[in-house]
Scaffold this motif. Structure first.
Motif, PDB file in Angstrom:
ATOM      1  N   ASN A 106       7.548  -7.759   2.363  1.00  0.00           N
ATOM      2  CA  ASN A 106       7.186  -6.609   1.530  1.00  0.00           C
ATOM      3  C   ASN A 106       8.382  -6.075   0.742  1.00  0.00           C
ATOM      4  OD1 ASN A 106       4.428  -6.458   2.051  1.00  0.00           O
ATOM      5  ND2 ASN A 106       4.729  -5.304   3.947  1.00  0.00           N
ATOM      6  N   THR A 115       2.785 -16.090   0.406  1.00  0.00           N
ATOM      7  CA  THR A 115       1.317 -15.982   0.466  1.00  0.00           C
ATOM      8  C   THR A 115       0.749 -16.643   1.719  1.00  0.00           C
ATOM      9  OG1 THR A 115       1.188 -15.946  -1.937  1.00  0.00           O
ATOM     10  CG2 THR A 115      -0.811 -16.528  -0.762  1.00  0.00           C
ATOM     11  N   LEU A 118       1.077 -14.410   4.665  1.00  0.00           N
ATOM     12  CA  LEU A 118       0.121 -13.298   4.595  1.00  0.00           C
ATOM     13  C   LEU A 118      -1.292 -13.754   4.985  1.00  0.00           C
ATOM     14  CD1 LEU A 118       2.322 -11.612   3.325  1.00  0.00           C
ATOM     15  CD2 LEU A 118       0.765 -11.012   1.471  1.00  0.00           C
ATOM     16  N   LEU A 122      -3.695 -12.359   7.933  1.00  0.00           N
ATOM     17  CA  LEU A 122      -5.031 -11.807   7.655  1.00  0.00           C
ATOM     18  C   LEU A 122      -6.128 -12.547   8.426  1.00  0.00           C
ATOM     19  CD1 LEU A 122      -4.640 -11.110   3.836  1.00  0.00           C
ATOM     20  CD2 LEU A 122      -4.903  -9.406   5.654  1.00  0.00           C
ATOM     21  N   ALA A 133       0.279  -7.013   6.349  1.00  0.00           N
ATOM     22  CA  ALA A 133      -0.001  -8.035   5.332  1.00  0.00           C
ATOM     23  C   ALA A 133      -0.569  -7.436   4.060  1.00  0.00           C
ATOM     24  CB  ALA A 133      -0.962  -9.082   5.891  1.00  0.00           C
ATOM     25  N   MET A 134      -1.069  -6.210   4.123  1.00  0.00           N
ATOM     26  CA  MET A 134      -1.645  -5.591   2.920  1.00  0.00           C
ATOM     27  C   MET A 134      -0.639  -4.640   2.251  1.00  0.00           C
ATOM     28  SD  MET A 134      -4.431  -7.114   2.460  1.00  0.00           S
ATOM     29  CE  MET A 134      -5.248  -6.153   1.177  1.00  0.00           C
ATOM     30  N   SER A 138       1.334  -8.048  -0.851  1.00  0.00           N
ATOM     31  CA  SER A 138      -0.052  -8.497  -1.054  1.00  0.00           C
ATOM     32  C   SER A 138      -0.366  -8.681  -2.535  1.00  0.00           C
ATOM     33  CB  SER A 138      -1.047  -7.524  -0.401  1.00  0.00           C
ATOM     34  OG  SER A 138      -1.040  -6.276  -1.070  1.00  0.00           O
ATOM     35  N   LEU A 141      -1.300 -12.167  -3.325  1.00  0.00           N
ATOM     36  CA  LEU A 141      -2.609 -12.723  -2.957  1.00  0.00           C
ATOM     37  C   LEU A 141      -3.492 -12.830  -4.192  1.00  0.00           C
ATOM     38  CD1 LEU A 141      -3.361 -10.594   0.264  1.00  0.00           C
ATOM     39  CD2 LEU A 141      -2.594 -13.001   0.179  1.00  0.00           C
ATOM     40  N   TRP A 146      -7.304 -10.943  -1.614  1.00  0.00           N
ATOM     41  CA  TRP A 146      -6.958  -9.515  -1.549  1.00  0.00           C
ATOM     42  C   TRP A 146      -8.192  -8.666  -1.213  1.00  0.00           C
ATOM     43  CZ3 TRP A 146      -8.287  -5.075  -4.264  1.00  0.00           C
ATOM     44  CH2 TRP A 146      -7.476  -3.949  -4.002  1.00  0.00           C
ATOM     45  N   GLY A 149      -9.031  -8.988   2.276  1.00  0.00           N
ATOM     46  CA  GLY A 149      -8.066  -8.227   3.075  1.00  0.00           C
ATOM     47  C   GLY A 149      -8.452  -6.753   3.159  1.00  0.00           C
TER      48      GLY A 149
END
Lengths: 221, 290
Positions: A106, A115, A118, A122, A133-134, A138, A141, A146, A149
């Protein structure tokens, strides 16, 4: 050299550690600055050697320490090398270590594309990983991943405040998905999480800003 | 009654079990890495299992207010399969982790040369990572297996107080006691030990260095056998403090030697991690207790 944003300021990190923890932190940080390859040995033991527990704003001290170590190691790594290291730490990490890797991503520059990491997070049902992960990373993504997610956050009870850029990215397709989720809850006679409306409002806000947008233009990658 | 079950295979148990365990007083446990019933055929199968022990299962236990720890090792049964032995090379990655409180289960199953080689190597790892070792004793020819186990422990240089020899019974307890190792007892519905025989052993030799576990797994077993042993102790005239010592303070003392325990902050056993563990980390503090 790659610059990774810290989870908390250095001064705040040092203030949160006790004297022994500060000593350990300086030693561990120096080790990975000298030899970034030591990260795999230093990272798992970092929390018990320095400190752990909640800081302000839901940040955990152990996460800040581990991101700090990645930041130190990254000074001697190219973006590709950093990504390789992060993938390795994630692969063999326990869930606390995995969460710290996600926080490090992040704060990583745009050319570091984690990616795949992540998407793995998820797929888990560990809500701490889903939330991390969000975060800001993100934005790597694609739209489908996304939206899934965001829906997973609603589904597993992760507050959507964990989703970075919700207002900017929420679209009509997400609104449809969340609407169907709400109908399913209602049909089952179950409570609808309040965050459902938060997401729908975000979707509506974006629709207002871009009323001319066509559905086929919503996928941007 | 606060209970620390020092040996239980939660991956094989249901959420009903977690609820019943919490209701009975279980607030912490150790899940040793072991055989899954179905033989593994590759190293990848082990690493996925280890990942679950330090990942998903820890998270799952936290939902029920129970602090989950594990031990990591190549178990004796699969030490005989050359496809599995290479897992010894990846063990160091896992032995460095928080919540990994011992090397185990190591030991003997059929007393083969291959088993002994893996056992010796993993005792070396325990010394290197400053971790206790959890030793499984064989179901068949238990007395001879226990004897050889104690010889290898002595040769390894690992202090006897850093070793628990598990699944003991009336026949094997004294030699382990004399060696200065910790004594593990698995209380089962049919086999191994039952709670009344356990009480008789406690009456005979006292409470020092004794760990009582349910060893519940995918076979016929009972995750509440620790609590039932506590009740049997009280019925036999032991005090509440005696029960607390056997079911909580003893396992905390043994596994605390790892420096990797993750116990409730106040030491009360009254962990209420469930709400916070579902998001933003958890409220469990890590580190050994005095």
């Amino acid at each position: 050299m790659t610059d990774v944003r810290p989870l908390v300021d250095d001064d705040d990190l040092l203030a949160a550690l006790d004297e022994r923890g500060r000593e350990e932190w300086r030693s561990l940080s120096a080790q990975v600055t000298d030899d970034p390859g030591r990260l795999d040995r230093v990272f798992p033991a970092a929390a018990r050697r320095t400190g752990r527990g909640p800081l302000d704003d839901g940040v955990l001290l152990e996460d800040a320490v581990r991101v700090g170590l990645v930041r130190s190691a990254a000074q001697g790594l190219s973006p590709d090398q950093l990504l390789d290291e992060l993938r390795e730490l994630y692969r063999y990490g326990d869930n606390d270590e995995k969460r710290a890797v996600l926080h490090a991503l992040n704060g990583a520059p745009d050319e570091v594309d984690g990616t795949d990491v992540l998407l793995d997070a998820l797929r888990t049902n560990d809500t701490r990983l889903v939330a991390a992960a969000m975060g800001p990373h993100s934005d790597h993504l694609d739209d489908d991943a996304w939206r899934q997610g965001v829906l997973k956050c609603l589904f597993t009870g992760v507050p959507v405040t964990a989703v970075t850029g919700l207002r900017a990215r929420a679209d009509g397709q997400l609104a449809d998905m969340v609407g169907r989720y709400r109908r399913e809850r209602e049909a089952a006679g179950r409570d609808v999480p309040t965050d459902v409306q938060v997401v729908l409002d975000a979707c509506a806000g974006r629709a207002q800003q871009q009323p001319q947008q066509q559905p086929q233009q919503q996928k941007d990658s | 009654m606060r209970i620390f079950d020092p040996h239980i295979h939660m991956s094989s148990r249901t959420t009903d079990d977690y609820e019943a365990m919490h209701a009975a007083g279980v607030r912490a446990l150790v899940e040793p890495a072991f055989w899954l019933g179905q033989p593994r055929t590759s190293v990848g199968s082990f690493t996925d299992y280890f990942d679950a022990l330090v990942g998903w299962e820890r998270f799952r236990a936290a939902q029920f207010g129970i602090a989950h720890h594990c031990t990591i090792a190549l178990n004796p049964k699969e030490a005989n399969d050359p496809r599995c032995v290479e897992v010894l090379d990846v063990l160091p990655r896992y032995l460095a982790k928080d919540g990994v409180v011992a090397v185990g289960e190591v030991g003997f199953d059929s007393m083969t040369v291959e088993e002994e080689k893996a056992f010796v190597r993993q005792l070396e790892l325990a010394v290197e990572f400053e971790l206790p070792a959890m030793v499984h004793t064989p179901h068949r020819d238990k007395e001879q297996g226990t004897r050889r186990t104690l010889e290898l422990v002595e040769q390894s240089g690992l202090a006897p107080g850093m070793v628990v020899v598990d699944h003991l019974n009336e026949v094997t307890v004294d030699q382990v006691d004399e060696a200065g190792c910790w004594m593990g007892f698995s209380i089962y519905p049919d086999t191994k030990m039952d709670e009344h025989r356990m009480v008789a052993i406690l009456q005979r030799r006292g409470l020092d260095r004794v760990l009582v576990n349910s060893a519940a797994d995918w076979g016929r077993s009972d995750p509440l056998k620790t609590a039932k042993t506590g009740a049997a102790m009280l019925d036999a005239g032991f005090s509440e403090d005696d029960v607390d010592r056997v079911l909580w303070r003893n396992p905390v003392e043994f596994f605390g030697q790892s420096g990797r325990l993750m116990l409730p902050a106040d030491g009360s056993g009254d962990e209420t991690a469930d709400a916070s563990a579902t998001f933003e980390g958890n409220s469990i503090l890590r580190g050994s207790r005095d």
